[in-house]
Design an enzyme around this catalytic site. Structure first.
Site, PDB file in Angstrom:
ATOM      1  N   CYS A  42      47.538 -16.914  10.144  1.00  0.00           N
ATOM      2  CA  CYS A  42      46.312 -16.785   9.385  1.00  0.00           C
ATOM      3  C   CYS A  42      45.359 -17.891  10.076  1.00  0.00           C
ATOM      4  O   CYS A  42      45.732 -18.731  10.787  1.00  0.00           O
ATOM      5  CB  CYS A  42      46.557 -17.151   8.052  1.00  0.00           C
ATOM      6  N   CYS A  43      43.984 -17.659   9.550  1.00  0.00           N
ATOM      7  CA  CYS A  43      42.851 -18.670  10.007  1.00  0.00           C
ATOM      8  C   CYS A  43      42.802 -18.358  11.590  1.00  0.00           C
ATOM      9  O   CYS A  43      42.601 -17.120  12.060  1.00  0.00           O
ATOM     10  CB  CYS A  43      43.355 -19.953   9.618  1.00  0.00           C
ATOM     11  N   ILE A  44      42.719 -19.514  12.401  1.00  0.00           N
ATOM     12  CA  ILE A  44      42.609 -19.396  13.830  1.00  0.00           C
ATOM     13  C   ILE A  44      43.753 -18.771  14.719  1.00  0.00           C
ATOM     14  O   ILE A  44      43.895 -18.446  15.786  1.00  0.00           O
ATOM     15  CB  ILE A  44      42.144 -20.654  14.311  1.00  0.00           C
ATOM     16  N   PRO A  93      45.923 -16.278  14.764  1.00  0.00           N
ATOM     17  CA  PRO A  93      45.817 -15.006  15.506  1.00  0.00           C
ATOM     18  C   PRO A  93      45.746 -15.144  16.664  1.00  0.00           C
ATOM     19  O   PRO A  93      46.036 -14.207  17.422  1.00  0.00           O
ATOM     20  CB  PRO A  93      44.842 -14.450  14.542  1.00  0.00           C
TER      21      PRO A  93
END
Length: 271
Positions: free
Chosen positions: A176-178, A180
């Site tokens: 999640c968030c950055i 990936p």
């Protein structure tokens, strides 16, 4: 009326009938009844942290949301972090580097794990059914060099090993968030989301990340952070992603979006 027999006597007298009923209701008899219960084993999920604090480690709200949803889903959780120095230390009250300080990613991650943390070098697919990476700048600074090098980044060798091992084993990976960007760099052709591809007046302040993901050879899928449409499931690669704090929105939307990611990861384990 005559007094009732004690409960123990009633249970004993009815035991043969109860066993007969269970055998009739269970095609394989009592043995299959018990074995079916054993098959309902909880999913074993590894959570990989990158420090403690949004600007130089794991985003704490995201980590907490992941752990709450895993708990609600009945998963068995073990937390890991690489035993390496942080890229740098940020004074979160000022948003500036604390030049004189240095910290260890594993030691800082232990704050979130309440001390129950293991070196990432010991994480194996044999011990777990899935792995999840919360976000925070630590994913781009300590688990990789994305914050500095963008599409030319390098990924921590243990992080790369874990991603490749889980992918090869066909076990789901949640990010999640950055975070990936880690899958985009390591898993060729993966489909991920970091939300929208335009800033939209500051609602998506890190929208440029989508372009870097495409440059890495991954496919970026535009998704919302809200519960109605919050996660992308790459069924081929078993990679599940959600934007979380890539979006400037209410905390409960982020919490719910992470819940959708976790739910899909657990579903893919088949547990």
């Amino acid at each position: 009326p005559p007094p009732l027999p004690p409960p123990s006597a009633m249970l004993t007298s009815r035991a043969p009938a109860l066993c007969t009923a269970l055998r009739r209701a269970t095609p394989g008899g009592l043995a299959s009844f018990h074995s079916s219960a054993r098959r309902c084993r909880a999913a074993r999920v590894a959570v990989v942290l990158s420090g403690c604090g949004v600007y130089d480690g794991t985003e704490i709200h995201e980590a907490s949301a992941v752990l709450v949803h895993l708990s609600r889903g009945g998963a068995e959780v073990q937390m890991y972090a690489p035993d390496v120095p942080q890229m740098h230390v940020i004074d979160h009250s000022k948003g500036q580097p604390a030049e004189a300080e240095s910290r260890n990613v594993l030691v800082e991650s232990a704050r979130i794990a309440r001390g129950k943390i293991t070196s990432l070098a010991k994480l194996t697919t044999a011990d777990h059914d899935a792995v999840i990476f919360p976000g925070g700048f630590g994913a781009a600074k300590n688990l990789s060099t994305f914050a500095v090098d963008g599409k030319d980044c390098k990924v921590n060798r243990e992080v790369e090993r874990v991603l490749k091992d889980f992918h090869k084993a066909g076990k789901p990976i949640g990010l999640c968030c950055i975070s990936p960007v880690l899958a985009a760099k390591v898993l060729s052709g993966a489909e991920v989301t970091v939300g929208h591809e335009e800033e939209e007046g500051g609602k998506w302040p890190y929208a440029g990340t989508a372009g870097a993901i495409k440059e890495l050879g991954a496919k970026h899928c535009v998704k919302e952070v809200t519960i109605s449409f919050p996660a992308h499931v790459d069924t081929k690669n078993k990679v599940v992603t959600t934007p979380a704090f890539m979006c400037e929105t209410a905390l409960h939307h982020i919490f719910d979006g992470i819940g959708a990611m976790v739910k899909n990861v657990l579903k893919l384990t088949g547990k």
